[in-house]
Motif scaffolding. Structure first.
Motif, PDB file in Angstrom:
ATOM      1  N   ALA A  41      22.534  24.413  79.489  1.00  0.00           N
ATOM      2  CA  ALA A  41      23.441  24.382  78.362  1.00  0.00           C
ATOM      3  C   ALA A  41      24.818  25.094  78.451  1.00  0.00           C
ATOM      4  O   ALA A  41      24.691  26.359  78.405  1.00  0.00           O
ATOM      5  CB  ALA A  41      22.585  24.421  77.019  1.00  0.00           C
ATOM      6  N   PHE A  42      25.700  24.733  78.762  1.00  0.00           N
ATOM      7  CA  PHE A  42      26.848  25.345  78.949  1.00  0.00           C
ATOM      8  C   PHE A  42      27.881  25.204  77.860  1.00  0.00           C
ATOM      9  O   PHE A  42      28.165  24.213  77.411  1.00  0.00           O
ATOM     10  CB  PHE A  42      27.472  24.921  80.265  1.00  0.00           C
ATOM     11  N   GLY A  43      28.478  26.343  77.531  1.00  0.00           N
ATOM     12  CA  GLY A  43      29.598  26.296  76.362  1.00  0.00           C
ATOM     13  C   GLY A  43      30.899  26.815  76.708  1.00  0.00           C
ATOM     14  O   GLY A  43      31.173  27.538  77.559  1.00  0.00           O
ATOM     15  N   PHE A  44      31.658  26.463  76.035  1.00  0.00           N
ATOM     16  CA  PHE A  44      33.248  27.091  75.857  1.00  0.00           C
ATOM     17  C   PHE A  44      33.417  27.404  74.520  1.00  0.00           C
ATOM     18  O   PHE A  44      33.401  26.732  73.361  1.00  0.00           O
ATOM     19  CB  PHE A  44      34.194  25.908  76.032  1.00  0.00           C
ATOM     20  N   THR A  55      40.289  20.689  77.782  1.00  0.00           N
ATOM     21  CA  THR A  55      39.290  20.969  79.021  1.00  0.00           C
ATOM     22  C   THR A  55      38.237  19.831  79.058  1.00  0.00           C
ATOM     23  O   THR A  55      38.004  18.956  79.956  1.00  0.00           O
ATOM     24  CB  THR A  55      38.661  22.272  78.910  1.00  0.00           C
ATOM     25  N   MET A  56      37.691  19.560  77.767  1.00  0.00           N
ATOM     26  CA  MET A  56      36.793  18.499  77.591  1.00  0.00           C
ATOM     27  C   MET A  56      37.026  17.270  77.772  1.00  0.00           C
ATOM     28  O   MET A  56      36.375  16.415  78.398  1.00  0.00           O
ATOM     29  CB  MET A  56      36.069  18.550  76.295  1.00  0.00           C
ATOM     30  N   ARG A  57      38.430  16.847  77.351  1.00  0.00           N
ATOM     31  CA  ARG A  57      38.869  15.539  77.758  1.00  0.00           C
ATOM     32  C   ARG A  57      39.293  15.446  79.322  1.00  0.00           C
ATOM     33  O   ARG A  57      38.996  14.101  79.767  1.00  0.00           O
ATOM     34  CB  ARG A  57      40.275  15.291  76.809  1.00  0.00           C
ATOM     35  N   MET A  58      39.496  16.442  80.083  1.00  0.00           N
ATOM     36  CA  MET A  58      39.319  16.240  81.506  1.00  0.00           C
ATOM     37  C   MET A  58      38.399  15.941  81.889  1.00  0.00           C
ATOM     38  O   MET A  58      38.246  15.062  82.924  1.00  0.00           O
ATOM     39  CB  MET A  58      40.251  17.605  81.945  1.00  0.00           C
ATOM     40  N   THR A 201      32.714  25.319  70.900  1.00  0.00           N
ATOM     41  CA  THR A 201      32.388  25.893  69.648  1.00  0.00           C
ATOM     42  C   THR A 201      33.384  26.912  69.344  1.00  0.00           C
ATOM     43  O   THR A 201      33.972  27.769  70.366  1.00  0.00           O
ATOM     44  CB  THR A 201      31.067  26.285  69.356  1.00  0.00           C
ATOM     45  N   HIS A 202      33.890  27.121  68.075  1.00  0.00           N
ATOM     46  CA  HIS A 202      34.228  28.460  67.767  1.00  0.00           C
ATOM     47  C   HIS A 202      33.441  29.300  66.747  1.00  0.00           C
ATOM     48  O   HIS A 202      33.819  30.392  66.193  1.00  0.00           O
ATOM     49  CB  HIS A 202      35.734  28.179  66.733  1.00  0.00           C
ATOM     50  N   TYR A 203      32.197  28.822  67.019  1.00  0.00           N
ATOM     51  CA  TYR A 203      30.916  29.844  66.137  1.00  0.00           C
ATOM     52  C   TYR A 203      30.037  30.400  67.026  1.00  0.00           C
ATOM     53  O   TYR A 203      29.726  29.825  67.927  1.00  0.00           O
ATOM     54  CB  TYR A 203      30.176  28.743  65.475  1.00  0.00           C
ATOM     55  N   VAL A 215      31.753  30.108  78.751  1.00  0.00           N
ATOM     56  CA  VAL A 215      32.898  30.734  79.045  1.00  0.00           C
ATOM     57  C   VAL A 215      33.461  31.304  77.615  1.00  0.00           C
ATOM     58  O   VAL A 215      33.561  30.317  76.850  1.00  0.00           O
ATOM     59  CB  VAL A 215      33.798  30.161  80.036  1.00  0.00           C
ATOM     60  N   VAL A 216      34.384  32.412  77.773  1.00  0.00           N
ATOM     61  CA  VAL A 216      35.035  32.648  76.501  1.00  0.00           C
ATOM     62  C   VAL A 216      36.441  32.099  76.708  1.00  0.00           C
ATOM     63  O   VAL A 216      37.146  32.734  77.890  1.00  0.00           O
ATOM     64  CB  VAL A 216      34.844  34.327  76.042  1.00  0.00           C
TER      65      VAL A 216
END
Ligand SMILES: Nc1ncnc2c1ncn2[C@@H]1O[C@H](COP(=O)(O)OP(=O)(O)O)[C@@H](O)[C@H]1O
Ligand SMILES: [Mg+2]
Length: 316
Positions: A41-44, A55-58, A201-203, A215-216
């Motif tokens: 489970a990878f997050g931005f 990034t997600m749309r790419m 997420t920004h949470y 990644v931050v």
């Protein structure tokens, strides 16, 4: 032999090098590198405008990179976009449900886009509605449902093609705490069942709850990478002592306590002292005859990591 047999199972599901998105002269994603592996489970994590959705749309093959290289499921989005999309689940930042159709119809219609037979889509829709805890609302129109229910329906719909990789752009933004927890629970289950999750997420609590690795992002760039635990260990202290004084400006207090902490942040309404032992630091503050209005000792969070790396808070 099936095509899938050609792919090495340990190859990253997503691999980006120097990935860039420009809108005219504006650089929204500024040459990022990343690898996402099967089952993680990878997050931005980043504030509004960081470049997460771009990034997600790419990655979702709906927006071509301006520069750099990108491979999804071992394939090139430029040449194999539709093949990749057929194996992805996508939950966009804003729900794109057909509000005039029923809950079930939304899944049926979406499933037909993937060329699935009516019988298969019917069967999957029933399972997915059960999974999304919407079975009792299957025949209601979507429009009056709560935000949390709509979000769960969007997730259910995104699973109709049994994707290996699920992309979720801000899955719980705007939902109340209870609705968020229900959603998190569903995402945990998906992860356990082997689906690779990529979310933005920004949470910081969402990132800590859901992400094995993240990644931050800030200003289109990746400023740090690791597990939540690693990021906190690397960029913050074990504990934080929050001091609130009965004053409008906390800056003058900084010098009085700075030597007690490894690092200090002055926020408009409080001081944050980054320390290994919060209780010991609080006692030292007291010994100096300082009398804060409130004293709070807590663990460091990803919010502290973000503040340290960028000098700003995640949600302004
Ligand atoms: N289609 C677009 N045209 C011009 N600028 C855009 C477009 N999409 C996004 N941007 C800009 O790119 C930056 C990053 O946006 P976005 O990827 O949506 O960030 P996030 O999802 O992290 O909030 C923002 O400054 C945004 O205004
Ligand atoms: Mg966004």
């Amino acid at each position: 032999m099936t095509l899938r047999a050609f792919e090495a199972t340990d190859a990253p599901l997503i691999s980006a090098r120097g990935l860039t998105k420009r809108f005219g002269d504006f650089v929204a994603v500024d040459g990022i590198d990343l690898d996402v592996h099967r089952g993680e489970a990878f997050g931005f994590l980043g504030p509004n405008g960081a470049g997460k959705s771009s990034t997600m749309r790419m990655i979702g093959c709906v927006s071509p990179p301006s520069d750099g290289s990108l491979r999804i499921l071992g394939l090139d989005p430029g040449a194999d976009g539709s093949r990749i999309r057929s194996r992805l689940g996508v939950v966009p930042q804003r729900d794109t449900l057909d509000e005039e159709l029923t809950v079930r119809e939304n899944i049926l219609v979406y499933g037909r886009y993937f060329g699935l037979s009516k019988a298969v889509v019917r069967e999957r829709a029933a399972e997915l509605l059960e999974f999304a805890q919407l079975a009792d609302r299957a025949d209601s129109v979507v429009e009056p449902l709560s935000g949390g229910m709509k979000r769960r329906l969007t997730i259910a719909r995104s699973l109709v093609n049994e994707p290996e990789l699920l992309l979720l752009d801000e899955p719980t933004t705007g939902l109340d705490p209870q609705a968020r927890h229900v959603l998190w629970d569903r995402l945990f289950r998906l992860k356990r069942s082997g689906v690779t999750l990529v979310l933005t997420t920004h949470y910081m609590d969402e990132a800590e709850q859901l992400c094995d690795r993240l990644v931050v992002m800030d200003g289109g760039a990746i400023v740090a990478e690791g597990s939540p635990r690693q990021l906190i260990a690397e960029h913050s202290t074990r504990e934080v002592l929050e001091l609130r004084f009965a004053v409008d400006d906390h800056a003058p207090y900084q010098a009085k306590v700075a030597d007690l902490a490894r690092r200090i942040e002055v926020l408009p309404d409080r001081l944050l002292l980054y320390v290994d032992d919060g209780d010991a630091a609080a006692a030292a503050v007291h010994d100096r005859g300082l009398t804060p209005l409130s004293v709070l000792v807590r663990r460091s969070t990803l919010e502290d990591v973000f503040l340290h790396l960028t000098g700003r808070t995640l949600i302004d």
